[in-house]
Design a protein around this motif. Sequence first.
Motif, PDB file in Angstrom:
ATOM      1  N   MET A   1       6.412   8.029  -6.695  1.00 56.79           N
ATOM      2  CA  MET A   1       4.996   8.335  -6.886  1.00 56.79           C
ATOM      3  C   MET A   1       4.591   8.285  -8.354  1.00 56.79           C
ATOM      4  O   MET A   1       3.406   8.193  -8.662  1.00 56.79           O
ATOM      5  CB  MET A   1       4.663   9.713  -6.299  1.00 56.79           C
ATOM      6  CG  MET A   1       4.651   9.747  -4.778  1.00 56.79           C
ATOM      7  SD  MET A   1       4.263  11.393  -4.134  1.00 56.79           S
ATOM      8  CE  MET A   1       4.198  11.067  -2.366  1.00 56.79           C
ATOM      9  N   TYR A   2       5.564   8.363  -9.276  1.00 51.93           N
ATOM     10  CA  TYR A   2       5.184   8.308 -10.687  1.00 51.93           C
ATOM     11  C   TYR A   2       5.932   7.226 -11.474  1.00 51.93           C
ATOM     12  O   TYR A   2       5.669   7.033 -12.665  1.00 51.93           O
ATOM     13  CB  TYR A   2       5.376   9.678 -11.359  1.00 51.93           C
ATOM     14  CG  TYR A   2       6.789  10.081 -11.634  1.00 51.93           C
ATOM     15  CD1 TYR A   2       7.396   9.774 -12.848  1.00 51.93           C
ATOM     16  CD2 TYR A   2       7.531  10.786 -10.676  1.00 51.93           C
ATOM     17  CE1 TYR A   2       8.700  10.156 -13.115  1.00 51.93           C
ATOM     18  CE2 TYR A   2       8.837  11.163 -10.934  1.00 51.93           C
ATOM     19  CZ  TYR A   2       9.413  10.855 -12.146  1.00 51.93           C
ATOM     20  OH  TYR A   2      10.710  11.219 -12.394  1.00 51.93           O
ATOM     21  N   ARG A   3       6.868   6.528 -10.808  1.00 50.64           N
ATOM     22  CA  ARG A   3       7.503   5.372 -11.434  1.00 50.64           C
ATOM     23  C   ARG A   3       7.407   4.190 -10.473  1.00 50.64           C
ATOM     24  O   ARG A   3       7.401   4.381  -9.255  1.00 50.64           O
ATOM     25  CB  ARG A   3       8.975   5.652 -11.783  1.00 50.64           C
ATOM     26  CG  ARG A   3       9.138   6.603 -12.959  1.00 50.64           C
ATOM     27  CD  ARG A   3      10.547   6.549 -13.518  1.00 50.64           C
ATOM     28  NE  ARG A   3      10.730   7.479 -14.627  1.00 50.64           N
ATOM     29  CZ  ARG A   3      10.418   7.221 -15.881  1.00 50.64           C
ATOM     30  NH1 ARG A   3       9.874   6.060 -16.205  1.00 50.64           N
ATOM     31  NH2 ARG A   3      10.645   8.114 -16.835  1.00 50.64           N
TER      32      ARG A   3
ATOM     33  N   ASN B   1       0.859  -1.178   0.000  1.00 48.90           N
ATOM     34  CA  ASN B   1       0.000   0.000   0.000  1.00 48.90           C
ATOM     35  C   ASN B   1       0.899   1.232   0.000  1.00 48.90           C
ATOM     36  O   ASN B   1       1.470   1.576   1.041  1.00 48.90           O
ATOM     37  CB  ASN B   1      -0.903  -0.001   1.232  1.00 48.90           C
ATOM     38  CG  ASN B   1      -1.905   1.148   1.214  1.00 48.90           C
ATOM     39  OD1 ASN B   1      -1.648   2.198   0.651  1.00 48.90           O
ATOM     40  ND2 ASN B   1      -3.043   0.941   1.849  1.00 48.90           N
ATOM     41  N   PRO B   2       1.060   1.911  -1.130  1.00 52.37           N
ATOM     42  CA  PRO B   2       1.992   3.046  -1.188  1.00 52.37           C
ATOM     43  C   PRO B   2       1.661   4.146  -0.185  1.00 52.37           C
ATOM     44  O   PRO B   2       2.572   4.782   0.359  1.00 52.37           O
ATOM     45  CB  PRO B   2       1.843   3.550  -2.631  1.00 52.37           C
ATOM     46  CG  PRO B   2       1.288   2.400  -3.386  1.00 52.37           C
ATOM     47  CD  PRO B   2       0.405   1.679  -2.424  1.00 52.37           C
ATOM     48  N   PHE B   3       0.368   4.378   0.064  1.00 56.53           N
ATOM     49  CA  PHE B   3      -0.016   5.452   0.977  1.00 56.53           C
ATOM     50  C   PHE B   3       0.549   5.215   2.369  1.00 56.53           C
ATOM     51  O   PHE B   3       1.010   6.158   3.034  1.00 56.53           O
ATOM     52  CB  PHE B   3      -1.543   5.571   1.045  1.00 56.53           C
ATOM     53  CG  PHE B   3      -2.012   6.613   2.022  1.00 56.53           C
ATOM     54  CD1 PHE B   3      -1.968   7.959   1.689  1.00 56.53           C
ATOM     55  CD2 PHE B   3      -2.488   6.250   3.282  1.00 56.53           C
ATOM     56  CE1 PHE B   3      -2.389   8.926   2.595  1.00 56.53           C
ATOM     57  CE2 PHE B   3      -2.912   7.207   4.179  1.00 56.53           C
ATOM     58  CZ  PHE B   3      -2.861   8.546   3.846  1.00 56.53           C
TER      59      PHE B   3
ATOM     60  N   LEU C   1      13.252  12.311   0.533  1.00 53.11           N
ATOM     61  CA  LEU C   1      12.113  13.041  -0.023  1.00 53.11           C
ATOM     62  C   LEU C   1      12.039  12.854  -1.536  1.00 53.11           C
ATOM     63  O   LEU C   1      10.958  12.588  -2.092  1.00 53.11           O
ATOM     64  CB  LEU C   1      12.232  14.525   0.315  1.00 53.11           C
ATOM     65  CG  LEU C   1      11.162  15.448  -0.285  1.00 53.11           C
ATOM     66  CD1 LEU C   1       9.769  15.055   0.193  1.00 53.11           C
ATOM     67  CD2 LEU C   1      11.456  16.907   0.046  1.00 53.11           C
ATOM     68  N   LEU C   2      13.163  12.983  -2.205  1.00 54.00           N
ATOM     69  CA  LEU C   2      13.183  12.809  -3.655  1.00 54.00           C
ATOM     70  C   LEU C   2      12.868  11.376  -4.051  1.00 54.00           C
ATOM     71  O   LEU C   2      12.196  11.129  -5.057  1.00 54.00           O
ATOM     72  CB  LEU C   2      14.548  13.226  -4.196  1.00 54.00           C
ATOM     73  CG  LEU C   2      14.865  14.722  -4.082  1.00 54.00           C
ATOM     74  CD1 LEU C   2      16.339  14.974  -4.363  1.00 54.00           C
ATOM     75  CD2 LEU C   2      14.002  15.537  -5.028  1.00 54.00           C
TER      76      LEU C   2
ATOM     77  N   SER D   1      15.526   4.532 -17.051  1.00 53.57           N
ATOM     78  CA  SER D   1      14.683   5.716 -17.236  1.00 53.57           C
ATOM     79  C   SER D   1      14.757   6.620 -16.016  1.00 53.57           C
ATOM     80  O   SER D   1      14.872   7.850 -16.120  1.00 53.57           O
ATOM     81  CB  SER D   1      13.232   5.297 -17.493  1.00 53.57           C
ATOM     82  OG  SER D   1      13.116   4.583 -18.695  1.00 53.57           O
ATOM     83  N   LEU D   2      14.716   6.010 -14.822  1.00 54.21           N
ATOM     84  CA  LEU D   2      14.808   6.797 -13.589  1.00 54.21           C
ATOM     85  C   LEU D   2      16.194   7.419 -13.451  1.00 54.21           C
ATOM     86  O   LEU D   2      16.320   8.550 -12.964  1.00 54.21           O
ATOM     87  CB  LEU D   2      14.494   5.923 -12.379  1.00 54.21           C
ATOM     88  CG  LEU D   2      14.542   6.627 -11.015  1.00 54.21           C
ATOM     89  CD1 LEU D   2      13.597   7.829 -10.991  1.00 54.21           C
ATOM     90  CD2 LEU D   2      14.183   5.658  -9.895  1.00 54.21           C
TER      91      LEU D   2
END
Length: 269
Positions: A86-88, A33-35, A79-80, A177-178
């Motif tokens: 959150m998008y990869r 669960n990412p959240f 943080l980064l 890509s990251l």
Amino acid sequence: MNLPLIFTILALVAYVTGFLYLLKQFLNKTTTNPFLVWSSLLTGLILHALVLSIDMLTPWGINYDVFNLISFTSGLMLLLSIIFSMYRPVIILNLIATPIAILGMFMGAAFNSPGHVIIEQGLGIDIHIILSLAAYAVLLMATIHACLIWFQNRELKKKQKYRVWVNLLPSLQTMESLLFDLIMVGFILLTVALGFGFFTIENFFGQHLAHKTVFSVISWLIYGGLLVGHWRYGWRGMKAIRFTLIGFALLALGFIGSKFVLEILLMKS
């Protein structure tokens, strides 16, 4: 107990909670669960930031002690890492960033010198320093990332039966890509930091800054060359890894190396 110690302990609890949950889900190969991960780690980061604000913000200015900078950079790396995850599909990489943040927080809390390196500077200098630290944090993440890609490449080329890194990490395409995402962000931050420094720092090649400037500019050229080569000629793989490692080695030599020598060995501000 004093307030910084309370914040440090609470931050440790939040960091460890998020780390152990993510590790448990990964080992059990169950859906994460990412959240839950992000909320726990971000809570730790907020508390980490409170500890840093107490240590760094003084009536005389900002305390740029080397251990405070390590703590700040490690927190920024986490943080980064959260933002990129959150998008990869790379949330697993927070298992690397979280221990780094914990170690950096404890180094800052335990070893910083409250009255050692208090610098009275204008807002422009402070912005330049923060941008430089942000660039350093992103490019350090890119360096760690490049090492992980090297491990993956090695296992794939040797056709090892037990592929630890290939099985542990996201796909090689996702990782590469990251890597270029990180290098692009770091390059932009470094560009702005250098530009800001040239316009805000008087005698930029003085004040123990000449070697930092030279190494930073060379590093900037290497990262810029890698990005152009990737865009124009499709550079990737080992060539990208080598450029990344060399660029960061020069950046670290100019920044951390000189900072350590001046503060710790020579006891100069």
